[in-house]
Design an enzyme around this catalytic site. Structure first.
Site, PDB file in Angstrom:
ATOM      1  N   GLY A 427     -68.849 -30.022  16.731  1.00  0.00           N
ATOM      2  CA  GLY A 427     -69.535 -29.273  17.777  1.00  0.00           C
ATOM      3  C   GLY A 427     -69.624 -27.817  17.443  1.00  0.00           C
ATOM      4  O   GLY A 427     -69.143 -27.386  16.398  1.00  0.00           O
ATOM      5  N   GLY A 430     -65.996 -26.575  17.643  1.00  0.00           N
ATOM      6  CA  GLY A 430     -64.861 -27.192  16.964  1.00  0.00           C
ATOM      7  C   GLY A 430     -65.157 -28.572  16.440  1.00  0.00           C
ATOM      8  O   GLY A 430     -66.243 -29.103  16.621  1.00  0.00           O
ATOM      9  N   LYS A 446     -58.656 -32.132  18.698  1.00  0.00           N
ATOM     10  CA  LYS A 446     -59.742 -31.153  18.620  1.00  0.00           C
ATOM     11  C   LYS A 446     -59.265 -29.880  17.965  1.00  0.00           C
ATOM     12  O   LYS A 446     -58.265 -29.300  18.358  1.00  0.00           O
ATOM     13  CB  LYS A 446     -60.246 -30.835  20.028  1.00  0.00           C
ATOM     14  N   ASP A 545     -68.191 -25.187  31.124  1.00  0.00           N
ATOM     15  CA  ASP A 545     -69.094 -25.791  30.133  1.00  0.00           C
ATOM     16  C   ASP A 545     -69.421 -27.226  30.547  1.00  0.00           C
ATOM     17  O   ASP A 545     -69.293 -28.157  29.764  1.00  0.00           O
ATOM     18  CB  ASP A 545     -68.458 -25.748  28.747  1.00  0.00           C
TER      19      ASP A 545
END
Ligand SMILES: *[C@@H]1O[C@H](CO)[C@@H](O)[C@H](O)[C@H]1NC(C)=O
Ligand SMILES: *[C@@H]1O[C@H](CO)[C@@H](O)[C@H](O)[C@H]1NC(C)=O
Ligand SMILES: *[C@@H]1O[C@H](CO)[C@@H](O)[C@H](O)[C@H]1NC(C)=O
Ligand SMILES: *[C@@H]1O[C@H](CO)[C@@H](O)[C@H](O)[C@H]1NC(C)=O
Ligand SMILES: *[C@@H]1O[C@H](CO)[C@@H](O)[C@H](O)[C@H]1NC(C)=O
Ligand SMILES: *[C@@H]1O[C@H](CO)[C@@H](O)[C@H](O)[C@H]1NC(C)=O
Ligand SMILES: *[C@@H]1O[C@H](CO)[C@@H](O)[C@H](O)[C@H]1NC(C)=O
Ligand SMILES: *[C@@H]1O[C@H](CO)[C@@H](O)[C@H](O)[C@H]1NC(C)=O
Ligand SMILES: *[C@@H]1O[C@H](CO)[C@@H](O)[C@H](O)[C@H]1NC(C)=O
Length: 714
Positions: A427, A430, A446, A545
């Protein structure tokens, strides 16, 4: 018989008594010529311990005094060895050319008590050609015999110095031998002519006991008469002597007759027959047969000194002591002074030292490498507020069970060192890896791209709060790892992908896997998660987000909101630059452009976009039929205003849902997408309206089922 023995014993004892008390008179000669005469030997009555030790000291032909014993000259006397050396005539066997016969001169040698021929220091020797020399003696019941054969053909056969059978042979002496007669046997005797016989070059043969040490065979002993000429026809022979006939043990029982006088003496049993001798103890010297005769040896006066150069020597009774200078230690094994401390160091380093140092250095390098790695990780950990989080965790009992600080090692192991095959998604903010923990739990790890310290601080704070939140529609955070440069997050692994993938993944397929009911339920679940976080925690947590990419779906399409607050893709800086938000542009609250602030209503706005997505199955930024980029939100609101909304609704929904439900959901989306934040409903209200709708839908569904059932039989 017994009485005779007893009488004998008494007689022996009486005899012993008479000698034991004896000590030499003052004025006894201690020397005869060059020969020292120690007690128990003596010259004349009263000077010797016993008749057997009495010597004659007579002037010989050469004018010198010589001691005689048993009519034989004594060359030397040794107390410590218990031996005397006497000169003995050598029996000979010579060819007489005038008569043509062999003349033999046999000298009997009979010893008397306390003497025996030493079996250790003498040998029986035969010199000559083709001669057998031997001794044979019956000594009461026992027989003493020894002998050897010496052969030779010519003078050339002889080897100087070698007495091994050619011209010379030798044999050992039996123990306890007190006298002998020599016999010769001439092998050639039967056929003696000048030409064929050895006497042609071998005038005489000899045989007898000789002191081994003093005798060295010379080849001219065979061809000349030199052997007889040495010592005037005599050879030294060693005699052992003893005191008494008893053993040491028996002798000690009568101290008045015991010959070993005073202290510092030892008794030695004779190895060559009955009797004993005396000796001074180790460290003492002198005459053990005299009272106080053994005196301490001052070893320190020995040259060279028995101690190392640097040490001082101190004489002790029967010994000595070496004292090394201060700080060093005497070792009697190496006879050196060793520095106590340096010695240890040298010992260590020289012995296993090399190995030790090698292994130490290897260990040090490894340790240094490890500690560097550890230090870096620790620094990251501190930088990443690991301590804070640790504190948070430890202060909250329940939290320790739910979230955990993972070590980097653990996660490296879980992800195969973050192998590229383990990447689940890449992404803007990350990379997500799939990992399997040691307890077989499947996790998503992550790796964020945050590098800014403020960001990390905020992240850690929110993480601390999130770790304590449990909601069935929030992706569970198992923990994190703060040892890497950027924090690593460990989430529960959600199997079926994101809402975005399911809605937009296969754009060509007419139908999405998600039904109208699924979509409303997913919306409701996601909304409830958001509402919970907006209100449940002490300080509201905003997602910041919200997007369909962040709504994950389980196998049975249960929604799980991910990246809650933790992943802050929007960098909120003073200049309000939003370049970093490309990926989520379509979801961004328009108020943000004026206020530069994201609020809970920003989440509501983004959620409105998701509802629009669910209704239209279009991406927030999509390409229209003319290939132009369109903003879904803008497009959707305009359609609503134009009352042409139904034209952009997903056909699947048109089939599955009814107009009223669709309009209601569309109206909710519209409310969420209001330009002004305050005009938008709260997340709680959104949840409420969605749940109401779900209730109505399920009632409707049940009703429809009933209608179907009634209609069925018709
Ligand atoms: C010990 O020796 C002394 C003197 O030689 C003698 O008088 C005495 O009887 C001996 N004693 C024994 C027990 O044999
Ligand atoms: C010592 O000498 C005397 C006289 O010369 C003699 O009678 C005696 O037998 C000798 N003793 C020994 C042991 O030779
Ligand atoms: C007697 O003592 C001396 C010196 O200690 C030693 O050399 C010798 O071998 C000893 N003799 C015997 C028979 O032990
Ligand atoms: C003795 O010597 C002669 C020669 O000198 C020889 O012929 C003879 O055989 C010898 N006899 C023996 C018994 O060896
Ligand atoms: C044998 O050797 C000794 C000394 O080793 C020497 O004195 C002698 O002369 C030698 N004899 C002969 C025949 O060489
Ligand atoms: C050995 O030497 C002695 C003394 O010199 C002498 O009397 C004797 O006859 C010699 N013997 C022989 C066999 O030569
Ligand atoms: C030792 O025994 C021998 C013979 O066996 C004898 O002649 C001698 O006198 C004895 N010596 C002593 C001291 O008893
Ligand atoms: C040597 O030193 C050790 C300890 O330093 C001590 O125990 C030992 O007695 C010393 N040995 C001698 C012979 O001085
Ligand atoms: C060194 O001294 C010890 C005790 O003093 C002793 O037991 C040991 O035998 C000695 N070693 C040597 C080689 O002298």
């Amino acid at each position: 018989m017994a009485s005779v023995l007893l009488l004998g014993a008494v007689a022996v004892m009486l005899h012993l008594a008479s000698i034991s008390a004896a000590q030499p008179d003052h004025g006894c000669k201690t020397h005869c010529g060059n020969v020292e005469i120690p007690y128990p030997f003596g010259i004349g009555i009263g000077c010797a311990m016993d008749q057997g030790f009495e010597l004659n000291c007579s002037r010989s032909v050469d004018g010198n005094d010589k001691p005689f014993l048993l009519r034989r000259e004594i060359v030397s006397i040794s107390l410590s060895r218990g031996q005397s050396r006497a000169l003995s005539r050598i029996p000979s066997y010579c060819y007489n050319p005038s008569t043509g016969t062999m003349d033999s001169k046999i000298w009997e040698f009979e010893l008397s008590w306390p003497y025996r021929f030493s079996n250790v220091d003498n040998n029986f020797v035969t010199i000559g050609c083709n001669t057998i020399g031997y001794i044979y003696k019956t000594n009461g019941m026992t027989r003493d015999a020894t002998g050897c054969v010496s052969v030779c053909g010519s003078p050339a056969d002889l080897t100087n110095g070698s007495c091994v059978g050619v011209g010379c042979c030798q044999n050992v002496v039996p123990k306890g031998l007190m006298g002998y007669n020599v016999y010769f046997y001439d092998v050639d005797y039967v056929n003696k002519t000048r030409e064929t016989n050895s006497w042609y070059f071998n005038p005489c043969s000899y045989a007898g006991l000789v002191e081994t040490e003093a005798f060295i065979f010379s080849s001219d002993y065979v061809t000349t008469t030199r052997f007889n000429d040495t010592y005037n026809g005599r050879q030294p022979v060693v005699l052992d002597w003893v005191i008494g006939n008893a053993t040491c043990e028996a002798a000690r029982t009568n101290m008045s007759s015991y010959a070993c006088r005073g202290g510092n003496t030892v008794c030695v049993d004779s190895s060559n027959g009955p009797g004993y001798r005396c000796n001074c103890s180790i460290g003492y010297q002198g005459n053990p047969y005299l009272s106080g005769g053994c005196t301490d040896v001052n070893e320190c006066q020995r040259s060279p000194s028995p101690c190392p150069e640097s040490a001082s020597c101190e004489n002790t009774a029967g010994g000595y002591q070496c004292s090394c200078p201060f700080g060093s230690n005497f070792s009697n094994e190496t006879n050196t002074c060793t520095n106590r401390f340096i010695g240890v160091v040298i010992g260590l380093s020289s012995g296993i030292g090399v190995l030790f140092l090698a292994s130490i250095s290897v260990l040090l390098v490894q340790k240094w490498k490890r500690s560097t790695k550890k230090r870096v990780r620790k620094a990251h950990f501190r930088k990443n507020n690991g301590l804070l989080l640790e504190q948070l965790n430890s202060s909250d009992e329940s939290a320790t069970h739910s979230s955990k600080i993972f070590s980097l090692d653990e996660l490296e192991k879980a992800t195969d060192n973050f192998d590229s095959t383990r990447i689940l998604g890449l992404g803007a903010h990350g990379t997500v890896y799939k990992g399997i923990l040691s307890d077989q739990r499947v996790v998503a790890i992550k790796k964020s791209k945050m590098v800014d310290q403020i960001e990390i601080d905020q992240f850690v704070n929110e993480l601390a709060i999130l770790s304590q939140i449990h909601h069935r529609n929030v992706v569970k955070l198992y923990g994190c790892c703060l040892e890497s440069e950027v924090p690593l997050l460990v989430y529960e692994f959600i199997s079926s992908g994101t809402l975005s993938e399911l809605l937009h993944g296969d754009q060509l397929s007419a139908r999405s896997l998600l039904t109208w009911h699924d979509r409303i339920r997913i919306a409701s679940e996601a909304a409830s998660a958001l509402a919970y976080l907006h209100s449940a925690a002490a300080t509201p947590i905003f997602h910041r987000d919200v997007k369909s990419d962040n709504i994950l779906l389980t196998d049975n399409f249960t929604a799980k909101v991910a990246d809650f607050g933790a992943s802050r893709s929007i960098s909120i800086d003073e200049t309000c630059v939003v370049t970093a938000v490309q990926g989520t542009f379509g979801y961004l609250d328009p108020e943000y452009y004026h206020t530069c602030q994201l609020t809970e209503k920003s989440d509501v706005y983004s959620f409105g976009v998701i509802i629009a997505e669910l209704l239209t199955r279009k991406q927030p930024i999509f390409l229209n039929s003319r290939g132009e980029k369109q903003n879904l939100c803008y497009h959707f609101v305009r359609r609503l205003q134009d009352n042409t909304m139904m034209e952009i609704v997903d056909v699947q929904i048109l089939e599955e849902g009814n107009d009223r439900q669709i309009s209601e959901v569309a109206a909710l989306a519209r409310a969420c997408l209001k330009h002004k934040g305050e005009e938008r409903p709260t997340m709680k209200e959104v949840v409420h309206r969605l749940q109401l709708l779900r209730g109505k839908m399920s009632m409707k569904k049940n009703h429809e089922l009933e209608v179907d059932n009634e209609a069925g039989p018709l």
